[in-house]
Design an enzyme around this catalytic site. Sequence first.
Site, mmCIF file in Angstrom:
data_model
loop_
_atom_site.group_PDB
_atom_site.id
_atom_site.type_symbol
_atom_site.label_atom_id
_atom_site.label_comp_id
_atom_site.label_asym_id
_atom_site.label_seq_id
_atom_site.Cartn_x
_atom_site.Cartn_y
_atom_site.Cartn_z
ATOM 1 N N LYS A 279 46.676 25.268 17.268
ATOM 2 C CA LYS A 279 48.188 25.618 17.070
ATOM 3 C C LYS A 279 47.935 26.873 16.130
ATOM 4 O O LYS A 279 47.261 27.026 14.923
ATOM 5 C CB LYS A 279 48.667 24.356 16.098
ATOM 6 C CG LYS A 279 50.303 24.419 16.063
ATOM 7 C CD LYS A 279 50.974 24.284 17.390
ATOM 8 C CE LYS A 279 52.395 23.891 17.231
ATOM 9 N NZ LYS A 279 52.768 22.699 16.644
ATOM 10 N N HIS A 280 48.517 27.830 16.527
ATOM 11 C CA HIS A 280 48.757 29.231 15.756
ATOM 12 C C HIS A 280 47.584 29.899 15.540
ATOM 13 O O HIS A 280 46.972 30.027 14.447
ATOM 14 C CB HIS A 280 49.676 29.008 14.643
ATOM 15 C CG HIS A 280 50.919 28.597 14.885
ATOM 16 N ND1 HIS A 280 51.797 29.250 15.536
ATOM 17 C CD2 HIS A 280 51.737 27.525 14.420
ATOM 18 C CE1 HIS A 280 52.916 28.805 15.684
ATOM 19 N NE2 HIS A 280 52.972 27.690 15.020
ATOM 20 N N ASN A 421 40.258 31.633 4.155
ATOM 21 C CA ASN A 421 38.996 30.870 4.000
ATOM 22 C C ASN A 421 39.140 29.471 4.893
ATOM 23 O O ASN A 421 39.914 28.791 4.921
ATOM 24 C CB ASN A 421 39.072 30.808 2.533
ATOM 25 C CG ASN A 421 38.509 31.630 1.643
ATOM 26 O OD1 ASN A 421 37.829 32.517 1.813
ATOM 27 N ND2 ASN A 421 39.562 31.986 0.575
ATOM 28 N N HIS A 527 39.530 36.814 9.736
ATOM 29 C CA HIS A 527 40.640 37.339 9.277
ATOM 30 C C HIS A 527 41.668 37.347 10.079
ATOM 31 O O HIS A 527 41.489 37.717 11.356
ATOM 32 C CB HIS A 527 40.607 38.421 8.714
ATOM 33 C CG HIS A 527 39.579 38.282 7.303
ATOM 34 N ND1 HIS A 527 38.364 38.962 7.323
ATOM 35 C CD2 HIS A 527 39.821 37.902 6.103
ATOM 36 C CE1 HIS A 527 37.798 38.356 5.929
ATOM 37 N NE2 HIS A 527 38.726 37.820 5.281
#
Length: 527
Positions: A279-280, A421, A527
Amino acid sequence: MPELVPLKRALLSVSDKTGLIELGQALAGRGVEILSTGGSAKALRDAGIEVRDVSEVTGSPEMMDGRVKTLHPRIHGGLLALRDDPAHAQAMEDHGIGAIDLLVVNLYPFEATVARGADYAEAVENIDIGGPAMIRAGAKNHDYVTVMVDVEDYAALLVELDDNGGQTSRAFRQTLAQRAYARTAAYDAAVSSWMAGAIGDVAPRRRAVAGMLKQTMRYGENPHQSAAFYTDGSNRPGVATATQHQGKELSYNNINDTDAAFELVSEFADAGPTCVIVKHANPCGVAQGGTLAEAYGRAYDCDRVSAFGGIVALNRPLDEETARAITGIFTEVVIAPGANDAAREVFAAKKNLRLLTTEGLAAAVPGLTWRQVSGGYLVQDRDIGQVTEADLKVVTKLSPTDEQLRDLLFAWTVAKHVKSNAIVYAKGGATVGVGAGQMSRVDSTRIAARKAQDMAEALDLPETPTVGSVVASDAFFPFPDGLLAAAGAGARAVIQPGGSVRDDAVIEAADEAGLAMVFTGQRHFRH
């Protein structure tokens, strides 16, 4: 700048002969004189189409194994001449140069040659010179010349000629000129990128990237953004090369999330049945099981709320039992190496559910990733780093058990694909809590533990599933606080890269908490 230009003379010189005969017949039927070279001329002539050899026009034979055949003033003059310029017209008359109104060229198959593993010499020999030179010349003079580089445009040309009485419009020529320059740019990008790799230049002075339009989209990440999907020409299995069997077109976010799910599940190519739910762009549940259906159920249980409207990726062909389980909730996309007829029949009842099959998993092969920043690009190697049990270094007094080692490596693999993180709790080959994308590692640890508590409540478990679990961190714990938060949630073993200046303090904290901890020596920021 004429609006319409009659098509009287054409030069056809193609490596890919697809559609060549049909195009040649259609042009000849319209009274167009056809010039051609080498294999193209032979194919046309064998089909009974009248062809004039370029060598006859230039007065020079093809030479040097075909390297020199079209690089001649009677060809380039015919492509570049401005028809309404008196000086150009006089030069054409003085030097016997006939105008070329249509140029049809597709280039030596350099990309395909490299893709099949050709050696350096063969790759160089498949760099086209005359083709790009003609394409660029004709495209520059698109006020008068129609240039085609894609087989897909042949039919459009014939429609254009029918609509305009044997003539092409300026707008049509402009469109094809843009496509022509894009093709030569992509070709040069392929050559330069290959050569950089071949000579070991990891940071060449200039880098070029090219793509082929696969899909236009209603909008991008948000409705006010326009977007399109381009492929890079590689055959690596994934969302770009998958077959879509049903459902509406994939959106920008669908493609991004499906790619994330498939890249993660491909890490488990040699494992048992494995399911990833994303999800996302973050995995919200990953699990292994005795069957795909069991793996899906365990992945779903990790975060039932986030799984709604998610993306499901499988490492085995989809079967009927798993298909029925997946259709129990709303799911956007399912991607798998294949799907049997029974599974596809189950999905057919869910018309909005997209099913993609890839005929394989994405191998961990070297490649580049690109990210745009203001004024430039960041380019790096794809993260294909992996660790095995032999790579692990036990740094605590307590060593992990064999079962914990299996879960540690499983959690580590998942953490690699979680936004930093990243913290991942796992137990028994399944995630039980995932913390993603937080500004501090301790926050990710706590969020993942909170997710596990939600899982316990949803499944009516007697205790949070982090009790007795293992935990993976994509980067080192800079302070003992994150590790102690994991211990407080019940984790009993930890995997992390190590390398902090405070490693000794973190190891001491682990020993005091009775934890087993291993270092990988490898970090996986995402990231």
